[in-house]
Motif scaffolding. Structure first.
Motif, PDB file in Angstrom:
ATOM      1  N   ILE A 145       0.861  -1.192   0.000  1.00 53.89           N
ATOM      2  CA  ILE A 145       0.000   0.000   0.000  1.00 53.89           C
ATOM      3  C   ILE A 145       0.892   1.236   0.000  1.00 53.89           C
ATOM      4  N   SER A 146       0.661   2.136  -0.943  1.00 57.54           N
ATOM      5  CA  SER A 146       1.478   3.344  -1.001  1.00 57.54           C
ATOM      6  C   SER A 146       0.666   4.634  -0.985  1.00 57.54           C
ATOM      7  N   ASP A 147      -0.661   4.540  -1.173  1.00 63.51           N
ATOM      8  CA  ASP A 147      -1.467   5.760  -1.112  1.00 63.51           C
ATOM      9  C   ASP A 147      -2.906   5.436  -0.709  1.00 63.51           C
ATOM     10  N   SER A 148      -3.647   6.487  -0.367  1.00 66.48           N
ATOM     11  CA  SER A 148      -5.003   6.309   0.160  1.00 66.48           C
ATOM     12  C   SER A 148      -5.971   5.737  -0.874  1.00 66.48           C
ATOM     13  N   SER A 149      -5.718   5.935  -2.152  1.00 61.71           N
ATOM     14  CA  SER A 149      -6.629   5.377  -3.162  1.00 61.71           C
ATOM     15  C   SER A 149      -6.596   3.849  -3.135  1.00 61.71           C
ATOM     16  N   GLN A 150      -5.451   3.261  -2.798  1.00 66.10           N
ATOM     17  CA  GLN A 150      -5.356   1.805  -2.693  1.00 66.10           C
ATOM     18  C   GLN A 150      -6.113   1.301  -1.472  1.00 66.10           C
ATOM     19  N   ILE A 151      -6.096   2.075  -0.394  1.00 69.04           N
ATOM     20  CA  ILE A 151      -6.857   1.702   0.801  1.00 69.04           C
ATOM     21  C   ILE A 151      -8.348   1.726   0.473  1.00 69.04           C
ATOM     22  N   GLU A 152      -8.786   2.796  -0.160  1.00 66.38           N
ATOM     23  CA  GLU A 152     -10.198   2.942  -0.508  1.00 66.38           C
ATOM     24  C   GLU A 152     -10.628   1.840  -1.477  1.00 66.38           C
ATOM     25  N   ALA A 153      -9.767   1.505  -2.442  1.00 62.19           N
ATOM     26  CA  ALA A 153     -10.089   0.425  -3.389  1.00 62.19           C
ATOM     27  C   ALA A 153     -10.275  -0.901  -2.653  1.00 62.19           C
ATOM     28  N   ALA A 154      -9.449  -1.144  -1.638  1.00 57.45           N
ATOM     29  CA  ALA A 154      -9.577  -2.378  -0.853  1.00 57.45           C
ATOM     30  C   ALA A 154     -10.940  -2.423  -0.171  1.00 57.45           C
ATOM     31  N   PHE A 155     -11.363  -1.319   0.450  1.00 55.39           N
ATOM     32  CA  PHE A 155     -12.666  -1.289   1.105  1.00 55.39           C
ATOM     33  C   PHE A 155     -13.802  -1.392   0.089  1.00 55.39           C
ATOM     34  N   ASP A 156     -13.647  -0.743  -1.039  1.00 57.69           N
ATOM     35  CA  ASP A 156     -14.688  -0.803  -2.067  1.00 57.69           C
ATOM     36  C   ASP A 156     -14.901  -2.221  -2.589  1.00 57.69           C
ATOM     37  N   GLN A 157     -13.866  -3.038  -2.554  1.00 59.49           N
ATOM     38  CA  GLN A 157     -13.973  -4.429  -3.006  1.00 59.49           C
ATOM     39  C   GLN A 157     -14.446  -5.370  -1.902  1.00 59.49           C
ATOM     40  N   GLY A 158     -14.653  -4.845  -0.683  1.00 58.15           N
ATOM     41  CA  GLY A 158     -15.205  -5.671   0.383  1.00 58.15           C
ATOM     42  C   GLY A 158     -14.257  -6.031   1.508  1.00 58.15           C
ATOM     43  N   ALA A 159     -13.019  -5.528   1.503  1.00 59.45           N
ATOM     44  CA  ALA A 159     -12.099  -5.821   2.601  1.00 59.45           C
ATOM     45  C   ALA A 159     -12.673  -5.278   3.902  1.00 59.45           C
ATOM     46  N   ASP A 160     -12.464  -6.014   4.979  1.00 59.55           N
ATOM     47  CA  ASP A 160     -12.922  -5.583   6.296  1.00 59.55           C
ATOM     48  C   ASP A 160     -11.900  -4.699   6.992  1.00 59.55           C
ATOM     49  N   ALA A 161     -10.630  -4.859   6.624  1.00 57.68           N
ATOM     50  CA  ALA A 161      -9.558  -4.055   7.197  1.00 57.68           C
ATOM     51  C   ALA A 161      -8.397  -4.037   6.206  1.00 57.68           C
ATOM     52  N   VAL A 162      -7.482  -3.076   6.406  1.00 56.92           N
ATOM     53  CA  VAL A 162      -6.312  -2.952   5.552  1.00 56.92           C
ATOM     54  C   VAL A 162      -5.107  -2.728   6.452  1.00 56.92           C
ATOM     55  N   SER A 163      -4.029  -3.493   6.218  1.00 55.86           N
ATOM     56  CA  SER A 163      -2.801  -3.313   6.995  1.00 55.86           C
ATOM     57  C   SER A 163      -1.697  -2.793   6.098  1.00 55.86           C
ATOM     58  N   PHE A 164      -0.882  -1.888   6.660  1.00 51.65           N
ATOM     59  CA  PHE A 164       0.222  -1.331   5.891  1.00 51.65           C
ATOM     60  C   PHE A 164       1.219  -0.677   6.825  1.00 51.65           C
ATOM     61  N   SER A 165       2.458  -0.534   6.336  1.00 56.73           N
ATOM     62  CA  SER A 165       3.527   0.020   7.152  1.00 56.73           C
ATOM     63  C   SER A 165       3.780   1.498   6.891  1.00 56.73           C
ATOM     64  N   LYS A 166       3.165   2.072   5.896  1.00 56.62           N
ATOM     65  CA  LYS A 166       3.402   3.480   5.545  1.00 56.62           C
ATOM     66  C   LYS A 166       2.766   4.380   6.616  1.00 56.62           C
ATOM     67  N   SER A 167       3.586   4.852   7.535  1.00 57.13           N
ATOM     68  CA  SER A 167       3.088   5.543   8.730  1.00 57.13           C
ATOM     69  C   SER A 167       2.347   6.838   8.429  1.00 57.13           C
ATOM     70  N   ASP A 168       2.648   7.500   7.321  1.00 63.09           N
ATOM     71  CA  ASP A 168       1.914   8.741   7.038  1.00 63.09           C
ATOM     72  C   ASP A 168       0.469   8.471   6.608  1.00 63.09           C
ATOM     73  N   LEU A 169       0.097   7.197   6.439  1.00 61.96           N
ATOM     74  CA  LEU A 169      -1.295   6.842   6.132  1.00 61.96           C
ATOM     75  C   LEU A 169      -2.035   6.275   7.344  1.00 61.96           C
ATOM     76  N   TRP A 170      -1.356   6.125   8.483  1.00 65.68           N
ATOM     77  CA  TRP A 170      -1.999   5.537   9.649  1.00 65.68           C
ATOM     78  C   TRP A 170      -3.171   6.357  10.170  1.00 65.68           C
ATOM     79  N   SER A 171      -3.210   7.626   9.854  1.00 62.11           N
ATOM     80  CA  SER A 171      -4.335   8.461  10.308  1.00 62.11           C
ATOM     81  C   SER A 171      -5.481   8.456   9.296  1.00 62.11           C
ATOM     82  N   TYR A 172      -5.353   7.691   8.220  1.00 58.52           N
ATOM     83  CA  TYR A 172      -6.378   7.630   7.179  1.00 58.52           C
ATOM     84  C   TYR A 172      -7.712   7.155   7.753  1.00 58.52           C
ATOM     85  N   LYS A 173      -8.765   7.813   7.366  1.00 59.11           N
ATOM     86  CA  LYS A 173     -10.125   7.416   7.751  1.00 59.11           C
ATOM     87  C   LYS A 173     -10.857   7.032   6.471  1.00 59.11           C
TER      88      LYS A 173
END
Length: 193
Positions: A156-184
Motif C-alpha cells: 500500500i502506497s497511497d489512500s486510493s489503494q486503501i479505498e479500493a480495498a474497502f470498495d472491493q469488500g475488505a474488512d480491514a487494511v494493513s500497511f507500514s506506511k506511517s503517514d497513512l496511519w491516520s487515514y479514515k
C-alpha cells in the motif's frame, strides 16, 4: 475480531522502532513485525498491548521456535491480542491457547489461491490477511467461501489503494506506511465491515 475492525479497520504494520508511534496513532490495531523475545517480554511492550490490540507476527519472532510450547509462552508471558502467521501449525496452536489468529496468505497464482482455501478451511483462523493488498478484486472470491474478516495487506502506497480495498469488500487494511496511519475510510466506501 469483526467488532475490532468495525471500530477502526486501519491496521499499522510496524517493526520495533515504530511500535510506540503505531500504538499512539489513530489505527485500530497493530501487526508487530520482526519482534525479538527480549522486547516482547518487557513491561513496555505489555503496556503498549493494553493500549491497543497488537498482533504479534509469530513467524518473524526471533528467539522462539514455532511450536505449541512457544504459543503457550506467548499467551502466558507476552499476552498480545493475537498472532499473525502463514503456518497452519502456528494458527492451530494459537487457537488452542485462546489467541486471536490471522492467517496470512500470499497469492502468486491460482494454485496458491486454492491451497489457501484448503488451509483456511482446515485452520479456521479468526481472520485472513491476503497479500498483496494491491489486488483487491480477490476479496469477493474469499467472501464466497468464508464469513470471517478479510484483511488486505502489503504494497500500500497511497489512500486510493486503501479505498479500493474497502470498495472491493475488505474488512480491514494493513500497511507500514506511517503517514497513512491516520487515514479514515471515506464516506464513499461501500465497506468497512
Amino acid at each position: 475480531m469483526t467488532e475490532l475492525f468495525k471500530k477502526n479497520p486501519i491496521i499499522a504494520a510496524c517493526e520495533t522502532k515504530a511500535l510506540s508511534a503505531a500504538v499512539a496513532s489513530d489505527v485500530g490495531s497493530v501487526i508487530y513485525m520482526k519482534a525479538e523475545i527480549n522486547t516482547v517480554v518487557s513491561n513496555t511492550f505489555k503496556s503498549l498491548c493494553r493500549m491497543k490490540p497488537v498482533f504479534l507476527h509469530a513467524d518473524l519472532l526471533k528467539g522462539l521456535s514455532g511450536d505449541k510450547e512457544a504459543l503457550r509462552f506467548i499467551k502466558k508471558h507476552i499476552e498480545p491480542y493475537g498472532i499473525v502467521s502463514t503456518k497452519s501449525n502456528i494458527i492451530k496452536a494459537a487457537k488452542r491457547e485462546g489467541l486471536a489468529t490471522i492467517q496470512r496468505v500470499f497469492l502468486i497464482d491460482t494454485q496458491s489461491f486454492h491451497n489457501s482455501l484448503d488451509a483456511i478451511t482446515e485452520n479456521e483462523p479468526d481472520g485472513i490477511e491476503i497479500m498483496p493488498a494491491i489486488a483487491p478484486s480477490i476479496v469477493k472470491k474469499y467472501k464466497e467461501h468464508f464469513s470471517i474478516p478479510i484483511i488486505l495487506g502489503g504494497l500500500i502506497s497511497d489512500s486510493s489503494q486503501i479505498e479500493a480495498a474497502f470498495d472491493q469488500g475488505a474488512d480491514a487494511v494493513s500497511f507500514s506506511k506511517s503517514d497513512l496511519w491516520s487515514y479514515k475510510p471515506g464516506a464513499g466506501s461501500k465497506n468497512p465491515v
